[in-house]
Design an enzyme around this catalytic site. Structure first.
Site, PDB file in Angstrom:
ATOM      1  N   CYS A 219      -0.387   4.071   2.174  1.00 44.96           N
ATOM      2  CA  CYS A 219      -0.141   3.915   3.608  1.00 44.96           C
ATOM      3  C   CYS A 219       1.328   4.193   3.944  1.00 44.96           C
ATOM      4  O   CYS A 219       1.624   4.787   4.971  1.00 44.96           O
ATOM      5  CB  CYS A 219      -0.455   2.499   4.073  1.00 44.96           C
ATOM      6  SG  CYS A 219      -1.966   1.814   3.407  1.00 44.96           S
ATOM      7  N   ASP A 220       2.242   3.705   3.104  1.00 43.74           N
ATOM      8  CA  ASP A 220       3.647   3.653   3.507  1.00 43.74           C
ATOM      9  C   ASP A 220       4.596   4.521   2.676  1.00 43.74           C
ATOM     10  O   ASP A 220       5.777   4.649   3.020  1.00 43.74           O
ATOM     11  CB  ASP A 220       4.150   2.194   3.433  1.00 43.74           C
ATOM     12  CG  ASP A 220       3.319   1.280   4.317  1.00 43.74           C
ATOM     13  OD1 ASP A 220       2.891   1.741   5.390  1.00 43.74           O
ATOM     14  OD2 ASP A 220       3.098   0.123   3.927  1.00 43.74           O
TER      15      ASP A 220
ATOM     16  N   CYS B  36       0.823  -1.207   0.000  1.00 43.66           N
ATOM     17  CA  CYS B  36       0.000   0.000   0.000  1.00 43.66           C
ATOM     18  C   CYS B  36       0.859   1.261   0.000  1.00 43.66           C
ATOM     19  O   CYS B  36       1.333   1.696   1.055  1.00 43.66           O
ATOM     20  CB  CYS B  36      -0.930  -0.019   1.211  1.00 43.66           C
ATOM     21  SG  CYS B  36      -1.919   1.465   1.370  1.00 43.66           S
TER      22      CYS B  36
END
Ligand code: NDP
Length: 307
Positions: A134-135, A131
């Site tokens: 997300c990261d 993701c």
């Protein structure tokens, strides 16, 4: 005893909840450990009708959830851990809670696929990610790689160019599967460097508990190489979350639930909506549409049952 339990809180589950709640069926939505589904892991959604300037995925989900709650849908955190669909009412376990329901709508979606390497599993969350949204932020000023050649990989790679200095796109063929518009954006972005006909054979460095490089093999020439990177993003597609229903509902060879006549599954009273039953379209709008259908199918089923 519930009229309808909805498993999953992505856009299929939440749309089903809006319709079921408006039909006064007082639905219970089990949110699951990836609450909000795949939209909650994305950034800008540009193709959901009604938002000419786009809408952030998490915001779209939050709005759907508010809408469902406003009509009386009830929400439960956690996962369904067991189901018995062999007799009606169906029984479910949500942690320690035992629930009985007349109908069930399965909208448990699909999760990111992995390459299947031991090092990839060990380094997940330590430089390996599924993701970018997300990261990605953790890789400011670093070089990263994305594996895959479809729209997911394209989207991940484009998003990562906000942070990374170079984004390698590692694809096992020399042709992208991604849509034309995404492929064009990739090819015109100078931070993205495609590596064609290549697979990842190992991720380094498990001993240091961080990603330092990927071992690659060119599938045409057999040539092996080491690519120094700080992050590896896996964007090779998804698999349906259907383990819970194995042996109880008909599935295709890769585990997607089979539906007929709208959203009906192989068990009367059990309906399926969204990516858990759709390996072709997989869009927010089609998931929402099938969530609506599932709620209407469940309502009709209950009406017929009550005669
Ligand atoms: P796809 O199945 O379309 O693509 C998966 C990609 O990963 C393919 O290029 C495939 O290679 C590669 N791949 C699969 N398994 C492996 C493996 N084990 N090792 C190496 N490479 C592998 O999945 P997506 O998730 O990209 O897209 C799914 C659907 O969702 C599509 O319909 C897509 O259009 C849609 N989507 C739309 C978006 C948007 O509109 N913004 C965003 C994301 C998805 P190969 O090509 O050789 O098969």
């Amino acid at each position: 005893m519930r009229n309808v339990v909805i498993i999953g809180s992505g856009c299929a589950g939440l749309t089903a909840a809006i319709y079921a709640a408006r039909a006064r069926l007082e639905p219970l939505v089990v949110r699951g450990h990836e609450a909000g589904g795949q939209l909650s892991l994305t950034t800008l959604v540009e193709n959901y009708p009604g938002f000419p300037d786009g809408v952030q995925g998490p915001e779209l989900i939050e709005r759907m959830q508010k809408q469902a709650a406003a009509f009386g849908a009830e929400f439960r955190e956690g996962d369904v851990t067991r189901v018995d669909l062999s007799r009606r009412p169906f029984t479910l376990e949500i942690g320690k809670e035992h629930v009985e329901t007349r109908t069930l709508i399965i909208a448990s979606g699909a999760s990111a696929k992995m390459l299947g390497l031991e090092s990839e599993r060990r380094l997940l969350g330590h430089g390996v990610s599924t993701c970018a949204t997300c990261d990605g932020y953790f890789f400011r000023g670093r070089e990263v790689a994305v594996v895959g050649g479809g729209d997911t990989a394209a989207e991940e790679a484009l998003f990562l160019t906000r942070y990374a200095t170079v984004v390698y796109l590692i694809h096992r063929r020399d042709q992208l599967r991604a849509s034309k518009i995404m492929a064009d954006r990739l090819m015109h972005n100078e931070k993205i460097k495609p590596i064609w006909n290549t697979v990842v054979t190992d991720v380094l460095d498990v001993a240091r508990n961080e990603v330092t490089a990927a071992k690659l093999r060119n599938v045409r020439t057999g040539e092996e190489s080491v690519l120094p990177i700080a992050g590896l993003f896996i964007g090779i597609g998804h698999q349906p979350n259907t383990d819970l229903f194995r042996g109880q509902l008909e599935m295709n060879e890769v585990g997607y639930l089979k539906t007929h006549d709208g959203t009906r599954t192989s068990v009367a009273g059990v309906f399926a909506a969204g990516d858990v039953q759709d390996h072709i379209y997989r869009q927010a709008i089609t998931a929402a549409g099938s969530g609506c259908m599932a709620a209407m199918d469940a309502e009709k089923f209950l009406e017929a049952e009550q005669g």
